[in-house]
Motif scaffolding. Structure first.
Motif, PDB file in Angstrom:
ATOM      1  N   TRP A  34     -94.199 -38.298  37.211  1.00  0.00           N
ATOM      2  CA  TRP A  34     -93.297 -38.627  36.124  1.00  0.00           C
ATOM      3  C   TRP A  34     -91.862 -38.357  36.569  1.00  0.00           C
ATOM      4  CZ3 TRP A  34     -93.816 -41.403  31.947  1.00  0.00           C
ATOM      5  CH2 TRP A  34     -95.087 -41.548  31.352  1.00  0.00           C
ATOM      6  N   TYR A  35     -91.007 -39.382  36.414  1.00  0.00           N
ATOM      7  CA  TYR A  35     -89.586 -39.281  36.706  1.00  0.00           C
ATOM      8  C   TYR A  35     -88.789 -39.566  35.435  1.00  0.00           C
ATOM      9  CZ  TYR A  35     -90.563 -39.722  41.756  1.00  0.00           C
ATOM     10  OH  TYR A  35     -91.006 -39.537  43.029  1.00  0.00           O
ATOM     11  N   ARG A  36     -87.581 -39.058  35.411  1.00  0.00           N
ATOM     12  CA  ARG A  36     -86.605 -39.525  34.444  1.00  0.00           C
ATOM     13  C   ARG A  36     -85.416 -40.105  35.206  1.00  0.00           C
ATOM     14  NH1 ARG A  36     -83.948 -34.909  30.787  1.00  0.00           N
ATOM     15  NH2 ARG A  36     -82.398 -36.571  30.547  1.00  0.00           N
ATOM     16  N   GLN A  37     -84.791 -41.104  34.595  1.00  0.00           N
ATOM     17  CA  GLN A  37     -83.653 -41.764  35.231  1.00  0.00           C
ATOM     18  C   GLN A  37     -82.496 -41.794  34.255  1.00  0.00           C
ATOM     19  OE1 GLN A  37     -83.976 -45.999  36.278  1.00  0.00           O
ATOM     20  NE2 GLN A  37     -83.068 -45.520  38.267  1.00  0.00           N
ATOM     21  N   ASP A  38     -81.396 -41.204  34.655  1.00  0.00           N
ATOM     22  CA  ASP A  38     -80.189 -41.138  33.837  1.00  0.00           C
ATOM     23  C   ASP A  38     -79.025 -41.712  34.628  1.00  0.00           C
ATOM     24  OD1 ASP A  38     -81.759 -38.212  33.353  1.00  0.00           O
ATOM     25  OD2 ASP A  38     -81.279 -39.377  31.561  1.00  0.00           O
ATOM     26  N   PRO A  39     -78.037 -42.307  33.944  1.00  0.00           N
ATOM     27  CA  PRO A  39     -76.884 -42.890  34.637  1.00  0.00           C
ATOM     28  C   PRO A  39     -76.203 -41.858  35.536  1.00  0.00           C
ATOM     29  CG  PRO A  39     -76.905 -43.554  32.341  1.00  0.00           C
ATOM     30  CD  PRO A  39     -77.992 -42.525  32.495  1.00  0.00           C
ATOM     31  N   LEU A  43     -83.144 -41.062  40.066  1.00  0.00           N
ATOM     32  CA  LEU A  43     -84.497 -40.670  39.647  1.00  0.00           C
ATOM     33  C   LEU A  43     -84.687 -39.178  39.919  1.00  0.00           C
ATOM     34  CD1 LEU A  43     -86.479 -43.655  41.155  1.00  0.00           C
ATOM     35  CD2 LEU A  43     -86.443 -43.049  38.735  1.00  0.00           C
ATOM     36  N   ARG A  44     -85.146 -38.473  38.919  1.00  0.00           N
ATOM     37  CA  ARG A  44     -85.427 -37.039  39.092  1.00  0.00           C
ATOM     38  C   ARG A  44     -86.873 -36.763  38.711  1.00  0.00           C
ATOM     39  NH1 ARG A  44     -80.928 -33.851  35.865  1.00  0.00           N
ATOM     40  NH2 ARG A  44     -81.225 -35.584  34.397  1.00  0.00           N
ATOM     41  N   LEU A  45     -87.560 -36.054  39.586  1.00  0.00           N
ATOM     42  CA  LEU A  45     -88.977 -35.783  39.404  1.00  0.00           C
ATOM     43  C   LEU A  45     -89.173 -34.673  38.375  1.00  0.00           C
ATOM     44  CD1 LEU A  45     -91.877 -36.385  40.417  1.00  0.00           C
ATOM     45  CD2 LEU A  45     -91.515 -34.608  42.148  1.00  0.00           C
ATOM     46  N   PHE A  90     -90.120 -42.898  33.861  1.00  0.00           N
ATOM     47  CA  PHE A  90     -90.975 -43.739  34.689  1.00  0.00           C
ATOM     48  C   PHE A  90     -92.169 -42.951  35.190  1.00  0.00           C
ATOM     49  CE2 PHE A  90     -88.638 -47.593  34.995  1.00  0.00           C
ATOM     50  CZ  PHE A  90     -87.301 -47.248  34.901  1.00  0.00           C
ATOM     51  N   CYS A  91     -93.311 -43.572  35.073  1.00  0.00           N
ATOM     52  CA  CYS A  91     -94.526 -43.058  35.682  1.00  0.00           C
ATOM     53  C   CYS A  91     -94.740 -43.822  36.989  1.00  0.00           C
ATOM     54  CB  CYS A  91     -95.709 -43.264  34.747  1.00  0.00           C
ATOM     55  SG  CYS A  91     -97.302 -42.733  35.406  1.00  0.00           S
TER      56      CYS A  91
END
Lengths: 113, 113
Positions: A34-39, A43-45, A90-91
């Protein structure tokens, strides 16, 4: 040929509410992420699961929990949502080649008010 | 110092131009290098994959790795408006790490018709 499927695609929460993001892959992959994506942050795990029955923290795990339900499914839970968790999630699952290739879902866009 | 550095752009070029996208990295253990393309509101998808140093060509795309300089590039020839996207470099060491790829933050590319 679905690949990696995420639900829901969009969600709006109020601060303090909880929710679970679902992810399933049909490629018989062992590892899921699982990642998150911020401006501006890329991508950060958040969490990963190297195999069924195991989970480990990534770079930004605080405020999240995960469950590897079986080989196909890996869920991400926000117990008490905060505005700082507004992001696109994102997965991904990892290919069978031992070279790190990842396959991503379409993303889940979460807004916390 | 971040492990992988990538200029976020935006990079705007006219249709038909040759595009050069680049990443630098600090970890000499990285052996596998990838480029992902991410269209707006979509998940990243693998575009090119290279092992160790050298060049790899796929149609209009060429991936180049210079391990001595810790520098990787993606060239796009005869660029098209459909190439407009964010391009993320990614890399991993031999044998892979359980926590997966190390990503650059992505370069936003705009191809002007």
């Amino acid at each position: 040929n679905a690949g990696v499927t995420q639900t829901p695609k969009f969600q709006v929460l109020k601060t303090g509410q909880s929710m679970t993001l679902q992810c399933a892959q049909d490629m018989n992959h062992n590892s899921m992420y699982w990642y998150r994506q911020d401006p501006g942050m890329g991508l950060r795990l958040i969490y990963y699961s190297a195999s069924e029955g195991t989970t480990d923290k990534g770079e930004v795990p605080n405020g999240y929990n995960v469950s590897r339900l079986n080989k196909r499914e890996f869920s991400l839970r926000l117990e008490s949502a905060a505005p700082s968790q507004t992001s696109v999630y994102f997965c991904a699952s990892r290919g069978l080649r031992n070279t790190g290739e990842l396959f991503f879902g379409e993303g889940s866009r979460l807004t916390v008010l | 110092q971040k492990e992988v550095e990538q200029d976020p752009g935006p990079l705007s070029v006219p249709e038909g131009a040759i595009v050069s996208l680049n990443c630098t990295y600090s970890n000499s253990a990285f052996q596998y290098f990838m480029w992902y393309r991410q269209y707006s509101r979509k998940g990243p998808e693998l575009l090119m994959y290279t092992y160790s140093s050298g060049n790899k060509e796929d149609g209009r795309f060429t991936a180049q790795v210079d391990k001595s300089s810790k520098y990787i590039s993606l060239f796009i020839r005869d660029s098209q408006p459909s190439d407009s996207a964010t391009y993320l470099c990614a890399m991993i060491g031999y044998g892979g790490g359980a926590d997966g790829l190390t990503f650059g933050k992505g370069t936003h590319l705009i191809i002007q018709p």
